[in-house]
Design a protein around this motif. Structure first.
Motif, PDB file in Angstrom:
ATOM      1  N   GLY A 144       0.805  -1.227   0.000  1.00  0.00           N
ATOM      2  CA  GLY A 144       0.000   0.000   0.000  1.00  0.00           C
ATOM      3  C   GLY A 144       0.834   1.270   0.000  1.00  0.00           C
ATOM      4  O   GLY A 144       0.289   2.384   0.019  1.00  0.00           O
ATOM      5  N   ALA A 145       2.161   1.135   0.000  1.00  0.00           N
ATOM      6  CA  ALA A 145       3.027   2.334  -0.020  1.00  0.00           C
ATOM      7  C   ALA A 145       2.884   3.043  -1.368  1.00  0.00           C
ATOM      8  O   ALA A 145       2.575   2.426  -2.379  1.00  0.00           O
ATOM      9  CB  ALA A 145       4.479   1.909   0.186  1.00  0.00           C
ATOM     10  N   ARG A 146       3.107   4.344  -1.368  1.00  0.00           N
ATOM     11  CA  ARG A 146       3.051   5.119  -2.610  1.00  0.00           C
ATOM     12  C   ARG A 146       4.387   5.818  -2.850  1.00  0.00           C
ATOM     13  O   ARG A 146       5.091   6.155  -1.892  1.00  0.00           O
ATOM     14  CB  ARG A 146       1.947   6.175  -2.531  1.00  0.00           C
ATOM     15  N   ILE A 147       4.703   6.006  -4.137  1.00  0.00           N
ATOM     16  CA  ILE A 147       5.918   6.742  -4.504  1.00  0.00           C
ATOM     17  C   ILE A 147       5.483   8.092  -5.063  1.00  0.00           C
ATOM     18  O   ILE A 147       4.692   8.151  -6.011  1.00  0.00           O
ATOM     19  CB  ILE A 147       6.719   5.999  -5.608  1.00  0.00           C
ATOM     20  N   PHE A 148       5.996   9.177  -4.485  1.00  0.00           N
ATOM     21  CA  PHE A 148       5.715  10.523  -4.981  1.00  0.00           C
ATOM     22  C   PHE A 148       6.997  11.070  -5.614  1.00  0.00           C
ATOM     23  O   PHE A 148       8.018  11.199  -4.925  1.00  0.00           O
ATOM     24  CB  PHE A 148       5.285  11.436  -3.835  1.00  0.00           C
ATOM     25  N   PRO A 149       6.977  11.396  -6.919  1.00  0.00           N
ATOM     26  CA  PRO A 149       8.223  11.844  -7.552  1.00  0.00           C
ATOM     27  C   PRO A 149       8.670  13.226  -7.091  1.00  0.00           C
ATOM     28  O   PRO A 149       7.846  14.126  -6.914  1.00  0.00           O
ATOM     29  CB  PRO A 149       7.877  11.859  -9.043  1.00  0.00           C
ATOM     30  N   VAL A 150       9.977  13.363  -6.910  1.00  0.00           N
ATOM     31  CA  VAL A 150      10.578  14.657  -6.555  1.00  0.00           C
ATOM     32  C   VAL A 150      11.258  15.272  -7.780  1.00  0.00           C
ATOM     33  O   VAL A 150      11.267  16.488  -7.950  1.00  0.00           O
ATOM     34  CB  VAL A 150      11.588  14.483  -5.395  1.00  0.00           C
ATOM     35  N   HIS A 154       9.433  14.523 -13.513  1.00  0.00           N
ATOM     36  CA  HIS A 154       8.396  13.551 -13.165  1.00  0.00           C
ATOM     37  C   HIS A 154       7.294  14.211 -12.354  1.00  0.00           C
ATOM     38  O   HIS A 154       6.122  13.841 -12.472  1.00  0.00           O
ATOM     39  CB  HIS A 154       9.041  12.364 -12.445  1.00  0.00           C
ATOM     40  N   SER A 155       7.667  15.205 -11.578  1.00  0.00           N
ATOM     41  CA  SER A 155       6.658  15.989 -10.873  1.00  0.00           C
ATOM     42  C   SER A 155       5.771  16.702 -11.895  1.00  0.00           C
ATOM     43  O   SER A 155       4.548  16.767 -11.749  1.00  0.00           O
ATOM     44  CB  SER A 155       7.339  17.006  -9.950  1.00  0.00           C
ATOM     45  N   ALA A 156       6.407  17.206 -12.960  1.00  0.00           N
ATOM     46  CA  ALA A 156       5.652  17.909 -14.015  1.00  0.00           C
ATOM     47  C   ALA A 156       4.665  16.954 -14.672  1.00  0.00           C
ATOM     48  O   ALA A 156       3.481  17.281 -14.856  1.00  0.00           O
ATOM     49  CB  ALA A 156       6.620  18.472 -15.054  1.00  0.00           C
ATOM     50  N   ILE A 157       5.130  15.764 -15.028  1.00  0.00           N
ATOM     51  CA  ILE A 157       4.253  14.791 -15.704  1.00  0.00           C
ATOM     52  C   ILE A 157       3.112  14.385 -14.768  1.00  0.00           C
ATOM     53  O   ILE A 157       1.952  14.310 -15.159  1.00  0.00           O
ATOM     54  CB  ILE A 157       5.074  13.563 -16.160  1.00  0.00           C
ATOM     55  N   ILE A 173       6.551  13.716 -22.747  1.00  0.00           N
ATOM     56  CA  ILE A 173       7.742  14.361 -23.320  1.00  0.00           C
ATOM     57  C   ILE A 173       8.581  14.899 -22.163  1.00  0.00           C
ATOM     58  O   ILE A 173       8.170  15.826 -21.461  1.00  0.00           O
ATOM     59  CB  ILE A 173       7.331  15.505 -24.275  1.00  0.00           C
ATOM     60  N   LEU A 174       9.733  14.255 -21.967  1.00  0.00           N
ATOM     61  CA  LEU A 174      10.650  14.677 -20.901  1.00  0.00           C
ATOM     62  C   LEU A 174      11.573  15.752 -21.468  1.00  0.00           C
ATOM     63  O   LEU A 174      12.228  15.525 -22.489  1.00  0.00           O
ATOM     64  CB  LEU A 174      11.528  13.511 -20.464  1.00  0.00           C
ATOM     65  N   THR A 175      11.642  16.883 -20.819  1.00  0.00           N
ATOM     66  CA  THR A 175      12.556  17.925 -21.300  1.00  0.00           C
ATOM     67  C   THR A 175      13.878  17.865 -20.528  1.00  0.00           C
ATOM     68  O   THR A 175      13.922  17.431 -19.378  1.00  0.00           O
ATOM     69  CB  THR A 175      11.942  19.324 -21.126  1.00  0.00           C
ATOM     70  N   GLY A 176      14.932  18.305 -21.183  1.00  0.00           N
ATOM     71  CA  GLY A 176      16.251  18.371 -20.550  1.00  0.00           C
ATOM     72  C   GLY A 176      17.020  19.550 -21.134  1.00  0.00           C
ATOM     73  O   GLY A 176      16.894  19.829 -22.330  1.00  0.00           O
ATOM     74  N   SER A 177      17.816  20.200 -20.296  1.00  0.00           N
ATOM     75  CA  SER A 177      18.484  21.425 -20.758  1.00  0.00           C
ATOM     76  C   SER A 177      19.563  21.153 -21.813  1.00  0.00           C
ATOM     77  O   SER A 177      19.892  22.010 -22.611  1.00  0.00           O
ATOM     78  CB  SER A 177      19.136  22.142 -19.572  1.00  0.00           C
ATOM     79  N   THR A 215      26.439  14.618 -19.535  1.00  0.00           N
ATOM     80  CA  THR A 215      26.464  13.485 -20.483  1.00  0.00           C
ATOM     81  C   THR A 215      25.051  13.164 -20.984  1.00  0.00           C
ATOM     82  O   THR A 215      24.896  12.416 -21.942  1.00  0.00           O
ATOM     83  CB  THR A 215      26.979  12.204 -19.799  1.00  0.00           C
ATOM     84  N   MET A 216      24.051  13.653 -20.271  1.00  0.00           N
ATOM     85  CA  MET A 216      22.626  13.299 -20.433  1.00  0.00           C
ATOM     86  C   MET A 216      22.314  11.874 -19.976  1.00  0.00           C
ATOM     87  O   MET A 216      21.249  11.344 -20.260  1.00  0.00           O
ATOM     88  CB  MET A 216      22.090  13.600 -21.838  1.00  0.00           C
ATOM     89  N   PHE A 217      23.247  11.259 -19.230  1.00  0.00           N
ATOM     90  CA  PHE A 217      22.877  10.011 -18.559  1.00  0.00           C
ATOM     91  C   PHE A 217      21.707  10.284 -17.618  1.00  0.00           C
ATOM     92  O   PHE A 217      20.866   9.421 -17.367  1.00  0.00           O
ATOM     93  CB  PHE A 217      24.061   9.422 -17.766  1.00  0.00           C
ATOM     94  N   ASN A 218      21.671  11.504 -17.093  1.00  0.00           N
ATOM     95  CA  ASN A 218      20.564  11.844 -16.195  1.00  0.00           C
ATOM     96  C   ASN A 218      19.222  11.680 -16.899  1.00  0.00           C
ATOM     97  O   ASN A 218      18.283  11.121 -16.335  1.00  0.00           O
ATOM     98  CB  ASN A 218      20.737  13.277 -15.685  1.00  0.00           C
ATOM     99  N   LYS A 219      19.133  12.135 -18.144  1.00  0.00           N
ATOM    100  CA  LYS A 219      17.856  12.019 -18.873  1.00  0.00           C
ATOM    101  C   LYS A 219      17.578  10.553 -19.163  1.00  0.00           C
ATOM    102  O   LYS A 219      16.426  10.123 -19.165  1.00  0.00           O
ATOM    103  CB  LYS A 219      17.932  12.858 -20.149  1.00  0.00           C
ATOM    104  N   GLY A 220      18.637   9.784 -19.404  1.00  0.00           N
ATOM    105  CA  GLY A 220      18.455   8.344 -19.615  1.00  0.00           C
ATOM    106  C   GLY A 220      17.911   7.679 -18.351  1.00  0.00           C
ATOM    107  O   GLY A 220      16.984   6.858 -18.409  1.00  0.00           O
ATOM    108  N   LEU A 221      18.475   8.048 -17.203  1.00  0.00           N
ATOM    109  CA  LEU A 221      17.970   7.502 -15.935  1.00  0.00           C
ATOM    110  C   LEU A 221      16.511   7.925 -15.743  1.00  0.00           C
ATOM    111  O   LEU A 221      15.666   7.140 -15.293  1.00  0.00           O
ATOM    112  CB  LEU A 221      18.818   8.013 -14.758  1.00  0.00           C
ATOM    113  N   GLU A 222      16.211   9.166 -16.128  1.00  0.00           N
ATOM    114  CA  GLU A 222      14.842   9.672 -15.957  1.00  0.00           C
ATOM    115  C   GLU A 222      13.845   8.960 -16.877  1.00  0.00           C
ATOM    116  O   GLU A 222      12.674   8.801 -16.526  1.00  0.00           O
ATOM    117  CB  GLU A 222      14.805  11.178 -16.220  1.00  0.00           C
ATOM    118  N   LEU A 223      14.319   8.563 -18.050  1.00  0.00           N
ATOM    119  CA  LEU A 223      13.449   7.800 -18.961  1.00  0.00           C
ATOM    120  C   LEU A 223      13.027   6.495 -18.280  1.00  0.00           C
ATOM    121  O   LEU A 223      11.851   6.117 -18.279  1.00  0.00           O
ATOM    122  CB  LEU A 223      14.227   7.509 -20.251  1.00  0.00           C
TER     123      LEU A 223
END
Ligand code: NDP
Length: 376
Positions: A144-150, A154-157, A173-177, A215-223
């Motif tokens: 019954g636990a819930r995950i709330f994105p920080v 993901h907060s935007a989505i 659509i995930l945006t990245g700088s 490197t945009m590995f961050n966006k890959g992790l976010e995907l």
């Protein structure tokens, strides 16, 4: 009457951790701290504990235990040490919500412990979901636990999906700088220094995620994180470069309508929302002035510049333990890059090699994941 919420804060001395404390002190009538944890920065953990008065302070590095006890002597604050103590407190600590702001794979076991105990987790530690998303979701369904994105994207989505039906969603659509090297000549990438990679144009963050943004590995992790949070197949998740970091992400619906969430780049906003969902609390932080921003730009990511994006997609599509290896290999390579042992392009090379050599495990038990962490 509004209830006081007790936050169990893992990783209080980091960039996100400090922002969580700022959010908490903005609303003292709404939030208090059940516990604070750090890895090695014992002096800061002591100072935070003296200020925010948690019941418990945990230092992961046992070498800091004596100093922690001395610093908090006579306060009544319980002191604990060691990696196991982090998982114990995430499971048993008296928190209404666990905010996991630990960096890297070290955050995974505390997330698993918290959700197993049925505790809601405001999750900044994206590596938990990347490595053990299926297991975490499975445990959440039973506990019954819930995950709330920080994470701001993901907060935007999450906010864009509010009030919508799953079947109406066409894609996210995930945006990245694009980070500091969006326009840098590709032929000079092997001369990039850690200092250059640590200079993010829009966000002030911890070292690992700043390099991951370059490197945009961050966006890959976010995907991969988005896959576990929103349950869309990879082909319905897009990545778009947006250098201004104002549009935090978007959802496109089947009638062609697109919803976006915007704001100044300030992590306090998504942190607070993860703690107060579905409520938006009044805060006096800077407002977005679109007239002053003037123009917003968007472009497709260049995969020659950011090969991490393809590696992430391929790891996600292959599933099993590939995403965990994607994360671990990156984490290790970033550490080596920051120490000056490998070049910037070698980060991607190391991850690609690890993925190619990986023999996937079929089951994703907690033990498998733990042994995977040790192997790397
Ligand atoms: P920081 O490096 O600034 O802070 C990390 C925190 O984790 C510190 O409290 C650190 O303790 C603690 N920590 C580090 N290693 C360990 C370990 N082995 N065991 C236990 N605790 C440990 O990171 P950030 O705050 O930037 O990032 C935290 C997480 O949030 C990451 O997963 C990141 O991807 C995610 N995130 C961060 C954003 C940001 O704006 N910074 C935005 C979105 C997501 P100590 O200080 O003692 O080293």
């Amino acid at each position: 009457m509004t209830m006081m919420k007790k936050i169990g804060l893992l990783g209080s001395t980091g960039s996100i951790g400090r922002n969580v404390l700022r959010v908490a002190e903005t609303h003292p009538e709404r939030f208090c701290l059940a516990y604070l944890t750090a890895n090695t920065r014992v002096d800061e953990l002591i100072a935070q504990s003296l200020k925010y008065r948690p019941q418990t302070a945990v230092i992961a590095d046992e070498g800091g235990y004596a100093a922690l006890c001395a610093g908090l002597a006579g306060t009544g604050i319980r002191c604990e040490a060691g990696a196991a103590a982090l998982a114990d407190i995430a499971q048993d600590g008296e928190a209404d919500v666990v905010l996991n702001a630990i960096v890297g794979a070290a955050g995974m076991l505390p997330t698993l412990a918290a959700v197993k105990a049925g505790r809601d987790v405001a999750l900044s530690n994206k590596e938990s979901l990347v490595m053990a998303g299926e297991l975490i979701n499975h445990i959440c369904r039973t506990s019954g636990a819930r995950i709330f994105p920080v994470d701001s994207e993901h907060s935007a989505i999450w906010q864009c999906l509010g009030g919508e039906q799953d079947r109406d969603v066409e894609k996210i659509i995930l945006t990245g700088s694009g980070g500091p090297f969006l326009r840098r000549d590709l032929s000079t990438f092997d001369t990039i220094t850690p200092a250059e990679a640590l200079r993010h144009p829009n966000w002030s963050m911890g070292a690992k995620i700043t390099v991951d943004s370059a490197t945009m590995f961050n966006k890959g992790l976010e995907l991969i994180e988005a896959f576990h949070l929103f349950h869309l197949e990879p082909s319905r998740m897009e990545i778009l470069i947006h250098p201004e970091s104002i549009v935090h992400s978007m959802v496109q619906f089947r009638d062609g309508s697109v919803k976006a969430q915007l704001g100044v780049p300030d992590m306090k906003v998504p942190i607070q929302y993860a703690l107060t969902y579905p409520e938006h609390l009044l805060s006096d932080w800077p407002r977005l002035d679109l007239a002053a921003v003037g123009t917003l730009h968007f472009e497709q990511p260049d995969l020659r510049r950011f090969p991490a994006l393809e590696l992430a997609r391929s790891a996600l599509e292959k599933g099993k333990t590939y995403p965990a290896v994607f994360n671990m290999a990156n984490e290790q390579a970033v550490g080596r890059f920051l120490k000056g042992e490998i070049s910037f392009p070698q980060i991607t090379h190391a991850v690609r090699t690890a993925l190619e050599a990986h023999e996937p495990l079929d089951s994703l038990s907690r033990e498998d994941l733990m042994s995977l962490c040790k192997l790397n």
